[in-house]
Design an enzyme around this catalytic site. Structure first.
Site, PDB file in Angstrom:
ATOM      1  CE  LYS A  90      -3.700   2.269   2.740  1.00 14.45           C
ATOM      2  NZ  LYS A  90      -4.638   2.176   3.791  1.00 14.45           N
ATOM      3  CE  LYS A 106      -5.956   1.932  -0.560  1.00 13.13           C
ATOM      4  NZ  LYS A 106      -6.306   2.191   0.638  1.00 13.13           N
TER       5      LYS A 106
END
Ligand code: PBG
Length: 327
Positions: free
Chosen positions: A196, A249
């Protein structure tokens, strides 16, 4: 090797029937996970300013929404909660009667097959908007992990099907796995936000989840957007700690990362087309600068082509409807 004029790649683009036959990547409903934002109260459905078509919904409305999502053939939702009170230690996150715990119980009464995934993080629940417990301006890792573990177990107790830690603290996947197992949830998978990035593309989400940090940013735990080898180390440690699904992400600007992670580990891999990606497509579409539906499908197909087995996207319902209408 034959060369032009014997070799003509355009032969297989001759008409749509041929193109359909040779298409390598096909988006299906089974690829989709739909994010939902739950707020306190009843009968609330409030559009998020920077995300047209995305709403904050109260528990009763979310439960109804999930019936429709299931009917559309989308296999899973992921829930984010906005509690009625926030404090220094995010206690709303692990309150057995917290907003997510209530929402999971209500949804599970209404649906049969729909999987309910819960996002595990503290940022929506802390008064300072950070993803963990603070000491001064420092986010403490190990103390935060203890609270994330409580949050994850309470989500599972409420009936969550998959637990998705999004906080990026070190060691949280292993700690959550151990606690789930000790509490009898050996069959509940962990979908970890393994890779992330500290991304500007999360801007609109912070409107939706009311989780903007009061000071500073998330760069002390989320990844530097310039790094790629580090993504493999992040994925590897989460896999070693017991993650069942790993996530990258954001998605659109990180297709190379999705590809590398999938190639290297061959794990079930999720990608999150985040709020900013959605907002940009929506905004340009609304202005007729791009064809929204076409770019929606193109962006998601690209994410799948890069190696994602599942995609978290605010377009999930639109895609399901598009796939139904284009049969
Ligand atoms: C943290 C979390 C965030 C998103 C998903 N989980 C926000 C953040 O890290 O700041 C972003 C999702 C999006 O932008 O759509 N709970």
């Amino acid at each position: 090797m034959a060369l032009f004029p014997t070799k003509r790649l355009r032969r297989l683009r001759y008409n749509s029937t041929v193109r359909n036959m040779v298409r390598e990547t096909i988006l299906t409903k089974n690829d989709l996970i739909y994010p939902l934002f739950v707020v306190p109260g009843t009968k609330i459905k409030k559009e998020v300013r920077s995300m047209p078509g995305v709403y904050q919904m109260s528990v009763d409305v979310v439960a109804e929404e999930c019936k429709e999502v299931e009917k559309l053939g989308i296999p899973a939702v992921i829930l984010f909660g906005i509690p009625d009170h926030k404090d220094e230690v995010g206690s709303g996150a692990y309150d057995p009667n917290g907003i997510i715990q209530q929402a999971v119980r209500a949804i599970k009464k209404e649906v049969k097959r729909l999987l309910v995934i819960t996002d595990v993080c503290l940022c929506e629940y802390t008064s300072h908007g950070h993803c963990g417990v603070l000491h001064g301006e420092e986010i403490l890792n190990d103390e935060t992990v203890e609270l994330l573990v409580k949050e994850a177990v309470s989500h599972a107790q409420a009936g969550a099907d998959i637990i998705a830690p999004s906080d990026m603290m070190d060691g949280r996947v292993g700690a959550i796995r151990k606690a789930l197992d000790e509490n009898g949830f050996t069959n509940i998978p962990i979908m970890s936000y393994a890779v992330k990035y500290a991304s500007g593309f999360y801007g609109p989400f912070r409107d939706a989840a009311e989780s903007a940090p009061a000071f500073g940013d998330r760069r002390s735990h989320q990844m530097d957007t310039a790094n790629s080898a580090e993504a493999l180390r992040e994925a590897e440690s989460d896999i070693e700690e017991g993650a069942d699904i790993i996530m990258v992400k954001p998605a659109g600007a990180y297709l190379d990362i999705i590809w590398r992670v999938k190639e290297k580990f061959g794990m079930p891999t999720a990608a999150y087309q985040v709020s900013g990606e959605y907002a940009m497509i929506k905004a340009a579409g609304k202005n007729n600068w791009i064809d929204e539906e076409r770019v929606m499908i193109e962006s998601l197909t690209a994410i799948k082509r890069a190696g994602a087995d599942m995609i978290l996207t605010y377009f999930a319902k639109d895609v399901a409807k598009f796939l139904d209408s284009s049969k």
